[in-house]
Structure formats: C-alpha cells, structure tokens
Scaffold this active site. Structure first.
Site, PDB file in Angstrom:
ATOM      1  N   GLU A 111       8.130  -2.632  -3.605  1.00  0.00           N
ATOM      2  CA  GLU A 111       8.174  -4.097  -3.482  1.00  0.00           C
ATOM      3  C   GLU A 111       7.018  -4.692  -4.297  1.00  0.00           C
ATOM      4  O   GLU A 111       7.133  -5.782  -4.850  1.00  0.00           O
ATOM      5  CB  GLU A 111       8.027  -4.480  -2.006  1.00  0.00           C
ATOM      6  CG  GLU A 111       8.025  -5.979  -1.753  1.00  0.00           C
ATOM      7  CD  GLU A 111       7.990  -6.306  -0.258  1.00  0.00           C
ATOM      8  OE1 GLU A 111       8.906  -5.880   0.460  1.00  0.00           O
ATOM      9  OE2 GLU A 111       7.041  -6.980   0.163  1.00  0.00           O
ATOM     10  N   SER A 126       3.213  -4.251   2.474  1.00  0.00           N
ATOM     11  CA  SER A 126       4.380  -3.358   2.401  1.00  0.00           C
ATOM     12  C   SER A 126       4.535  -2.881   0.962  1.00  0.00           C
ATOM     13  O   SER A 126       4.684  -3.704   0.064  1.00  0.00           O
ATOM     14  CB  SER A 126       5.655  -4.103   2.792  1.00  0.00           C
ATOM     15  OG  SER A 126       5.474  -4.738   4.028  1.00  0.00           O
ATOM     16  N   ARG A 154      13.280 -11.134  -0.755  1.00  0.00           N
ATOM     17  CA  ARG A 154      12.033 -10.788  -1.464  1.00  0.00           C
ATOM     18  C   ARG A 154      12.226 -10.874  -2.982  1.00  0.00           C
ATOM     19  O   ARG A 154      11.749 -10.015  -3.746  1.00  0.00           O
ATOM     20  CB  ARG A 154      11.555  -9.374  -1.094  1.00  0.00           C
ATOM     21  CG  ARG A 154      11.376  -9.143   0.377  1.00  0.00           C
ATOM     22  CD  ARG A 154      10.130  -9.817   0.933  1.00  0.00           C
ATOM     23  NE  ARG A 154       9.955  -9.406   2.299  1.00  0.00           N
ATOM     24  CZ  ARG A 154      10.449 -10.081   3.351  1.00  0.00           C
ATOM     25  NH1 ARG A 154      11.117 -11.205   3.177  1.00  0.00           N
ATOM     26  NH2 ARG A 154      10.244  -9.627   4.570  1.00  0.00           N
TER      27      ARG A 154
HETATM   28  P1  NAP Z   1       9.364  -4.463  12.266  1.00  0.00           P
HETATM   29  O1  NAP Z   1       9.386  -5.601  13.208  1.00  0.00           O
HETATM   30  O2  NAP Z   1       8.800  -3.145  12.698  1.00  0.00           O
HETATM   31  O3  NAP Z   1      10.843  -4.221  11.700  1.00  0.00           O
HETATM   32  C1  NAP Z   1      11.057  -3.225  10.732  1.00  0.00           C
HETATM   33  C2  NAP Z   1      11.992  -3.760   9.680  1.00  0.00           C
HETATM   34  O4  NAP Z   1      13.231  -4.029  10.294  1.00  0.00           O
HETATM   35  C3  NAP Z   1      11.489  -5.034   9.072  1.00  0.00           C
HETATM   36  O5  NAP Z   1      11.136  -4.757   7.759  1.00  0.00           O
HETATM   37  C4  NAP Z   1      12.636  -6.025   9.214  1.00  0.00           C
HETATM   38  O6  NAP Z   1      13.192  -6.448   7.989  1.00  0.00           O
HETATM   39  C5  NAP Z   1      13.731  -5.270   9.891  1.00  0.00           C
HETATM   40  N1  NAP Z   1      14.189  -6.044  11.054  1.00  0.00           N
HETATM   41  C6  NAP Z   1      13.690  -5.991  12.321  1.00  0.00           C
HETATM   42  N2  NAP Z   1      14.400  -6.808  13.114  1.00  0.00           N
HETATM   43  C7  NAP Z   1      15.334  -7.409  12.342  1.00  0.00           C
HETATM   44  C8  NAP Z   1      16.367  -8.359  12.596  1.00  0.00           C
HETATM   45  N3  NAP Z   1      16.584  -8.858  13.819  1.00  0.00           N
HETATM   46  N4  NAP Z   1      17.143  -8.758  11.568  1.00  0.00           N
HETATM   47  C9  NAP Z   1      16.935  -8.266  10.324  1.00  0.00           C
HETATM   48  N5  NAP Z   1      15.986  -7.371  10.029  1.00  0.00           N
HETATM   49  C10 NAP Z   1      15.201  -6.925  11.017  1.00  0.00           C
HETATM   50  O7  NAP Z   1       8.624  -4.895  10.891  1.00  0.00           O
HETATM   51  P2  NAP Z   1       7.086  -5.001  10.538  1.00  0.00           P
HETATM   52  O8  NAP Z   1       6.767  -3.989   9.488  1.00  0.00           O
HETATM   53  O9  NAP Z   1       6.242  -5.075  11.773  1.00  0.00           O
HETATM   54  O10 NAP Z   1       7.047  -6.411   9.833  1.00  0.00           O
HETATM   55  C11 NAP Z   1       7.307  -7.569  10.588  1.00  0.00           C
HETATM   56  C12 NAP Z   1       7.788  -8.650   9.666  1.00  0.00           C
HETATM   57  O11 NAP Z   1       6.779  -8.973   8.709  1.00  0.00           O
HETATM   58  C13 NAP Z   1       9.014  -8.242   8.867  1.00  0.00           C
HETATM   59  O12 NAP Z   1       9.882  -9.331   8.842  1.00  0.00           O
HETATM   60  C14 NAP Z   1       8.446  -7.945   7.492  1.00  0.00           C
HETATM   61  O13 NAP Z   1       9.372  -8.190   6.432  1.00  0.00           O
HETATM   62  C15 NAP Z   1       7.337  -8.929   7.421  1.00  0.00           C
HETATM   63  N6  NAP Z   1       6.378  -8.586   6.370  1.00  0.00           N
HETATM   64  C16 NAP Z   1       6.449  -9.298   5.210  1.00  0.00           C
HETATM   65  C17 NAP Z   1       5.608  -9.032   4.180  1.00  0.00           C
HETATM   66  C18 NAP Z   1       5.769  -9.799   2.896  1.00  0.00           C
HETATM   67  O14 NAP Z   1       6.474 -10.766   2.825  1.00  0.00           O
HETATM   68  N7  NAP Z   1       5.146  -9.357   1.849  1.00  0.00           N
HETATM   69  C19 NAP Z   1       4.630  -8.037   4.316  1.00  0.00           C
HETATM   70  C20 NAP Z   1       4.560  -7.332   5.512  1.00  0.00           C
HETATM   71  C21 NAP Z   1       5.471  -7.597   6.552  1.00  0.00           C
HETATM   72  P3  NAP Z   1      12.604  -7.637   7.093  1.00  0.00           P
HETATM   73  O15 NAP Z   1      11.448  -7.043   6.384  1.00  0.00           O
HETATM   74  O16 NAP Z   1      13.741  -7.928   6.185  1.00  0.00           O
HETATM   75  O17 NAP Z   1      12.240  -8.774   7.974  1.00  0.00           O
END
Ligand code: NAP
Length: 338
Positions: A326, A228, A159
């Site tokens: 963020e 987020s 990020r």
């Molecule tokens: P989630 O699936 O509930 O997981 C919670 C957190 O755990 C995520 O933030 C993710 O990190 C981490 N995670 C889960 N599995 C992982 C793995 N196998 N390896 C590494 N990290 C892992 O998350 P959520 O809130 O529903 O979001 C789903 C995805 O959407 C995430 O990847 C999140 O980053 C992404 N997202 C991105 C943005 C953005 O770019 N602005 C906004 C909203 C959500 P990471 O965040 O590092 O992936």
C-alpha cells in the site's frame, strides 16, 4: 545528493535526494519549480513521508509540503473545512471535534498530512476521506495555475485516487483539501470493533479509535514504520473457497463494487502465516499489528525490502495470495516496484 530524507520518511531511513526544499508558503513555489526543472529524475512531493519506502537515494527533487492553515465556513446543512496540505490530518480531526463538527472521528490518528490524504483516499472503520472530500486544490504544473478538482472527479476508490497515477504525480502538487461535513451527524459503527462497544457520541468514537490506534500503530519516533504496509487483497470467491478448506474462519468482506470478489484482511493472513512480531535483524513486523513493517533500529532500505519480501513469500506459500504494498516505493529514478 544533498537533501537528507531522514526527517521526511517515518521508517527513519538514512537516505538522500539529489535536491529538495521545504515549502511553507506559496511564495516559495518559484524556487521549488526551479529545482524541479533542473531535476532529470523528476520530483516527489512529501508530507510527513508516512506512506513511502525509499529503496535507496533518490536522484530527483523532493518538495516537502508544509503549507499551513484551516478555514471554516458553513451553510444551513453543511460545515465546510478547508485545510492546507501541510496540516497534520489528525490535528484537523481533533480541531473539528473541538469545534463541535462531527463526522471525521473514525479517521483519528491516521498518520500523515492533509495533502497526503486524498492520494490513497485514507480510510478507517468504514469511513473514507472520499465521503467528505468536496474538492482537492492543486497547483497544475501543465497550466501553471491553481485549480480545483471536485471530489467526484478524483477517481476515489479503495485506498486509491487519480493522484496515484504517475502522470498526475508529475502534474499536480496538492495544496489544500476542502471537506464538506453534513451537520446531520450519524455514527459509523458498522465495524465489529466499534459496534461491540455501544459507542454513542462522536467523542466516545474518537477516544476509542485513538486508543485502538495507539495499540496497533507504533510511534514512528520510537519504531520507524509506514503504517499498514500491504493492501488488503481482493480475491475471487473461488480463491476464498479454496482458503476456507484449510482456514474456515478466514475473515472476508464484500469488495467495493464487485459482488464476485471479496476483500481479505492482510494483517490476519500475515499473522496466520506466522509473521506477526518477527524480527529478521533490524526489520520485521509489529507485534500488535502484523500489517505494520517496522525498523527495529538501524535498518537499511534493503532490510525493509527483505522483510517485506519475506512476508509476501510466507503469505503466498500459506494461502496462494499475493500481497501488494500500500505504501509508495521509490528507487533512484522514481516510483518503482518492491
Ligand atoms: P481490523 O479492525 O483488525 O480489521 C482488519 C481488516 O478487516 C481491516 O483492514 C478492514 O478493512 C477489514 N474489516 C473489518 N471489519 C470490516 C467491515 N465491517 N467491513 C469491511 N471491512 C472490514 O483493522 P485494523 O488493522 O485494526 O485497522 C482498523 C481500521 O483502520 C481499518 O479500517 C484500516 O483500514 C484502518 N487503517 C487505515 C490506514 C490508512 O488509511 N492508511 C492505516 C492503518 C489502518 P479496511 O482496511 O478496508 O477498513
């Protein structure tokens, strides 16, 4: 203060900038530069304003980037997709899917524009923009020229990119991004949410990611939010061990590039600290995703800041871990701390 930012921040806060304009084509840039030159507090470029929190009125100039257009080309192994900065990122993902170009499906429904995507190197479900970014096209205010910064030179991290550095924010206006998408498609389903569902085709992944996002991210037209709000904290293994004494189920993942550090899930920490779905009056956190701060209606910038500080305090008390925003935060004179 003459330029309303209410339509240009997805928190829906009623704030203003000293001056501003919407740029729809290159011919409008000289007028935009004029506003930038006259501004004593610098300038900010906004796409949809889906990743910003204004703590109040901003004393500088705001350029809203609405350059539109997408071009496709290809060679034997790769599709090249060049999109102008004002395009909605999700529309680009959907368009590539429609054209049978696969690879971006995990990035479906990430809020914001193409121009905003490289700034924080958007990512989701194990895929990041940096996996595909061939170059970022910029207007360089130092040289006065349009230039290309190749993906490898963008300083992409978790990020993060060179475009978050204040000197570069004052130097570059992102005008377009070109993606290089390999024709040899491979699904990225390593995240548990995808792996557990046996998703096999790009369309299945796209549809599933869209359905998850619709549940977890409120529509800003209904509930103001900036996605987020906090980054996932990266902590030492010693800190993890301390937390595990009280919470042995704390989710943790390897931190990119440092085997001694681990990434924690900020949403989980906020939830466990008792802050999911809280409403402190006009601002709070979303009931389906604690990581999303929301404007429950009529919130002022101060209300959002107070809600963010409340969450930070509760997480720090419970886990001894500091959450950093963020989203980019702007005060009267430019980017600032929460
Ligand atoms: P989630 O699936 O509930 O997981 C919670 C957190 O755990 C995520 O933030 C993710 O990190 C981490 N995670 C889960 N599995 C992982 C793995 N196998 N390896 C590494 N990290 C892992 O998350 P959520 O809130 O529903 O979001 C789903 C995805 O959407 C995430 O990847 C999140 O980053 C992404 N997202 C991105 C943005 C953005 O770019 N602005 C906004 C909203 C959500 P990471 O965040 O590092 O992936």
């Amino acid at each position: 203060m003459s330029f309303s930012l209410k339509p240009y921040n997805t928190f829906g806060l009623d704030v203003k900038a000293r001056d501003g304009m919407v740029v729809r084509d290159f011919a409008m840039f000289p007028a935009a530069f004029d506003k930038i030159r006259k501004s004593s507090a610098g300038f900010i470029v906004l796409g949809h304003g889906s990743d910003v929190l204004f703590k109040g009125d901003y004393d500088g100039a705001v350029i809203v980037n609405r350059l539109m257009g997408v071009e496709f080309s290809e060679d034997a192994n790769t599709h090249y997709v060049k999109a102008q900065a004002g395009e909605t990122f999700h529309d680009l993902v959907a368009l590539t899917m429609k054209k049978g170009i696969y690879g971006l499906e995990n990035l479906a429904l990430i809020p914001g524009t193409v121009g905003g995507a490289p700034v924080q190197n958007i990512g989701a479900y194990g895929v990041s923009l940096s996996d595909f970014c061939r170059y970022v096209e910029v207007l360089d205010l130092v040289t006065g020229k349009v230039d290309r910064i190749m993906g490898r030179d963008c300083g992409f991290g978790y990020r993060d990119s060179i475009f978050r550095i204040p000197e570069n924010q004052a130097r570059y206006i992102i005008t377009a991004v070109e993606l290089a998408i390999p024709k040899d498609w491979k699904p990225e389903t390593s995240y548990a949410a995808l792996r557990s569902r046996n998703l096999e085709s790009p369309k299945e992944i796209f549809d599933f990611v869209c359905s998850m996002r619709k549940i977890k991210l409120p529509d800003p037209r209904v509930l103001g939010n900036a996605g987020s709000f906090f980054r996932n904290p990266v902590v030492s293994r010693e800190t993890l061990a301390v937390i595990q004494k009280s919470f042995d189920n704390v989710p943790h993942y390897p931190a990119e590039g440092d085997p001694d550090m681990v990434k924690l899930a900020a949403g989980w920490l906020i939830d466990q600290a008792g802050c999911r779905g809280i409403n402190l009056g006009t601002a709070g956190t979303y009931e389906n995703q604690a990581l999303v701060l929301v404007n429950y209606g009529g919130a002022t910038p101060e209300d959002i800041v107070n809600a963010a500080r409340h969450v930070q305090g509760r997480v720090e008390d419970a886990f001894g871990v500091r959450l950093d925003p963020e989203v980019r935060i702007y005060g009267e004179k430019g980017e600032c701390q929460l």
